[in-house]
Design a protein around this motif. Sequence first.
Motif, PDB file in Angstrom:
ATOM      1  N   LEU A  25      16.761  -6.782  15.965  1.00 27.71           N
ATOM      2  CA  LEU A  25      17.282  -5.995  14.846  1.00 27.71           C
ATOM      3  C   LEU A  25      18.506  -5.207  15.285  1.00 27.71           C
ATOM      4  O   LEU A  25      18.546  -4.666  16.390  1.00 27.71           O
ATOM      5  CB  LEU A  25      16.228  -5.011  14.331  1.00 27.71           C
ATOM      6  CG  LEU A  25      14.983  -5.588  13.667  1.00 27.71           C
ATOM      7  CD1 LEU A  25      14.058  -4.457  13.240  1.00 27.71           C
ATOM      8  CD2 LEU A  25      15.367  -6.443  12.467  1.00 27.71           C
ATOM      9  N   ARG A  26      19.499  -5.126  14.415  1.00 24.65           N
ATOM     10  CA  ARG A  26      20.694  -4.344  14.733  1.00 24.65           C
ATOM     11  C   ARG A  26      20.375  -2.869  14.895  1.00 24.65           C
ATOM     12  O   ARG A  26      20.985  -2.183  15.700  1.00 24.65           O
ATOM     13  CB  ARG A  26      21.759  -4.521  13.648  1.00 24.65           C
ATOM     14  CG  ARG A  26      22.452  -5.870  13.718  1.00 24.65           C
ATOM     15  CD  ARG A  26      23.552  -5.946  12.724  1.00 24.65           C
ATOM     16  NE  ARG A  26      22.944  -5.923  11.378  1.00 24.65           N
ATOM     17  CZ  ARG A  26      23.568  -5.632  10.270  1.00 24.65           C
ATOM     18  NH1 ARG A  26      24.846  -5.332  10.294  1.00 24.65           N
ATOM     19  NH2 ARG A  26      22.952  -5.647   9.120  1.00 24.65           N
ATOM     20  N   ASP A  27      19.403  -2.380  14.130  1.00 25.24           N
ATOM     21  CA  ASP A  27      19.035  -0.960  14.205  1.00 25.24           C
ATOM     22  C   ASP A  27      17.721  -0.754  14.959  1.00 25.24           C
ATOM     23  O   ASP A  27      16.983   0.193  14.712  1.00 25.24           O
ATOM     24  CB  ASP A  27      18.973  -0.345  12.811  1.00 25.24           C
ATOM     25  CG  ASP A  27      17.991  -1.044  11.891  1.00 25.24           C
ATOM     26  OD1 ASP A  27      17.491  -2.131  12.246  1.00 25.24           O
ATOM     27  OD2 ASP A  27      17.712  -0.487  10.811  1.00 25.24           O
ATOM     28  N   ALA A  28      17.440  -1.631  15.912  1.00 20.90           N
ATOM     29  CA  ALA A  28      16.193  -1.557  16.678  1.00 20.90           C
ATOM     30  C   ALA A  28      16.039  -0.207  17.371  1.00 20.90           C
ATOM     31  O   ALA A  28      14.947   0.369  17.384  1.00 20.90           O
ATOM     32  CB  ALA A  28      16.128  -2.684  17.697  1.00 20.90           C
ATOM     33  N   GLU A  29      17.110   0.316  17.936  1.00 18.23           N
ATOM     34  CA  GLU A  29      17.026   1.575  18.664  1.00 18.23           C
ATOM     35  C   GLU A  29      16.573   2.710  17.746  1.00 18.23           C
ATOM     36  O   GLU A  29      15.751   3.543  18.124  1.00 18.23           O
ATOM     37  CB  GLU A  29      18.377   1.918  19.288  1.00 18.23           C
ATOM     38  CG  GLU A  29      18.335   3.143  20.169  1.00 18.23           C
ATOM     39  CD  GLU A  29      19.665   3.392  20.868  1.00 18.23           C
ATOM     40  OE1 GLU A  29      19.945   4.572  21.121  1.00 18.23           O
ATOM     41  OE2 GLU A  29      20.402   2.425  21.135  1.00 18.23           O
ATOM     42  N   ARG A  30      17.085   2.725  16.530  1.00 20.15           N
ATOM     43  CA  ARG A  30      16.695   3.763  15.565  1.00 20.15           C
ATOM     44  C   ARG A  30      15.207   3.674  15.251  1.00 20.15           C
ATOM     45  O   ARG A  30      14.496   4.674  15.240  1.00 20.15           O
ATOM     46  CB  ARG A  30      17.510   3.632  14.281  1.00 20.15           C
ATOM     47  CG  ARG A  30      17.159   4.672  13.229  1.00 20.15           C
ATOM     48  CD  ARG A  30      18.019   4.499  11.991  1.00 20.15           C
ATOM     49  NE  ARG A  30      17.718   3.292  11.256  1.00 20.15           N
ATOM     50  CZ  ARG A  30      16.803   3.222  10.273  1.00 20.15           C
ATOM     51  NH1 ARG A  30      16.109   4.289   9.930  1.00 20.15           N
ATOM     52  NH2 ARG A  30      16.581   2.095   9.632  1.00 20.15           N
ATOM     53  N   TRP A  31      14.703   2.455  14.983  1.00 21.33           N
ATOM     54  CA  TRP A  31      13.282   2.255  14.693  1.00 21.33           C
ATOM     55  C   TRP A  31      12.408   2.658  15.871  1.00 21.33           C
ATOM     56  O   TRP A  31      11.374   3.292  15.710  1.00 21.33           O
ATOM     57  CB  TRP A  31      13.001   0.800  14.326  1.00 21.33           C
ATOM     58  CG  TRP A  31      13.394   0.451  12.927  1.00 21.33           C
ATOM     59  CD1 TRP A  31      14.473  -0.270  12.533  1.00 21.33           C
ATOM     60  CD2 TRP A  31      12.705   0.817  11.734  1.00 21.33           C
ATOM     61  NE1 TRP A  31      14.495  -0.370  11.166  1.00 21.33           N
ATOM     62  CE2 TRP A  31      13.423   0.275  10.650  1.00 21.33           C
ATOM     63  CE3 TRP A  31      11.554   1.553  11.467  1.00 21.33           C
ATOM     64  CZ2 TRP A  31      13.015   0.448   9.334  1.00 21.33           C
ATOM     65  CZ3 TRP A  31      11.154   1.719  10.159  1.00 21.33           C
ATOM     66  CH2 TRP A  31      11.881   1.171   9.098  1.00 21.33           C
ATOM     67  N   GLU A  32      12.824   2.271  17.070  1.00 19.86           N
ATOM     68  CA  GLU A  32      12.025   2.546  18.264  1.00 19.86           C
ATOM     69  C   GLU A  32      11.973   4.039  18.566  1.00 19.86           C
ATOM     70  O   GLU A  32      10.923   4.575  18.920  1.00 19.86           O
ATOM     71  CB  GLU A  32      12.570   1.744  19.439  1.00 19.86           C
ATOM     72  CG  GLU A  32      12.336   0.256  19.243  1.00 19.86           C
ATOM     73  CD  GLU A  32      13.102  -0.626  20.213  1.00 19.86           C
ATOM     74  OE1 GLU A  32      13.764  -0.101  21.139  1.00 19.86           O
ATOM     75  OE2 GLU A  32      13.044  -1.860  20.036  1.00 19.86           O
ATOM     76  N   GLU A  33      13.094   4.734  18.407  1.00 21.58           N
ATOM     77  CA  GLU A  33      13.097   6.186  18.606  1.00 21.58           C
ATOM     78  C   GLU A  33      12.197   6.877  17.586  1.00 21.58           C
ATOM     79  O   GLU A  33      11.437   7.784  17.931  1.00 21.58           O
ATOM     80  CB  GLU A  33      14.517   6.733  18.504  1.00 21.58           C
ATOM     81  CG  GLU A  33      15.379   6.393  19.690  1.00 21.58           C
ATOM     82  CD  GLU A  33      16.825   6.858  19.526  1.00 21.58           C
ATOM     83  OE1 GLU A  33      17.116   7.613  18.576  1.00 21.58           O
ATOM     84  OE2 GLU A  33      17.658   6.449  20.349  1.00 21.58           O
ATOM     85  N   LEU A  34      12.271   6.435  16.338  1.00 21.53           N
ATOM     86  CA  LEU A  34      11.431   7.002  15.293  1.00 21.53           C
ATOM     87  C   LEU A  34       9.951   6.773  15.610  1.00 21.53           C
ATOM     88  O   LEU A  34       9.127   7.685  15.489  1.00 21.53           O
ATOM     89  CB  LEU A  34      11.793   6.383  13.940  1.00 21.53           C
ATOM     90  CG  LEU A  34      10.969   6.845  12.738  1.00 21.53           C
ATOM     91  CD1 LEU A  34      11.119   8.341  12.512  1.00 21.53           C
ATOM     92  CD2 LEU A  34      11.379   6.058  11.500  1.00 21.53           C
TER      93      LEU A  34
END
Length: 80
Positions: A25-34
Motif C-alpha cells: 500500500l502507498r500509505d502503509a506507513e500511516r496505517w501501521e503507525e495508526l
Amino acid sequence: MLITVTRSGGFAGVEKARELDTRGLRDAERWEELAHRAVAPRPDGFHYRITVDDEAIDLQDPYLSEDQRTLIQALMEGAA
C-alpha cells in the motif's frame, strides 16, 4: 503487516471482522503507525475485567461507560 478488527455484540449479536494487509500500500506507513498507536497500552491507565456469571469483558481506563465506572468504583471502594 496484517491488521484485523473484529466487532461483536449489539442487539443481533453478529460478529464482523475486517482485515487490511498493508504490504504494497502507498500509505502503509500511516496505517501501521495508526495500528501501533491503537494497541499500545496506556501505562497510566488501569485495566479491568468485569465478570458476570460466565460473561466477561476486558476494559481499560479511561474508556469506560458511566455504568462500568460506577460499578468498578462501588466494588473497589467496598460499597457492596
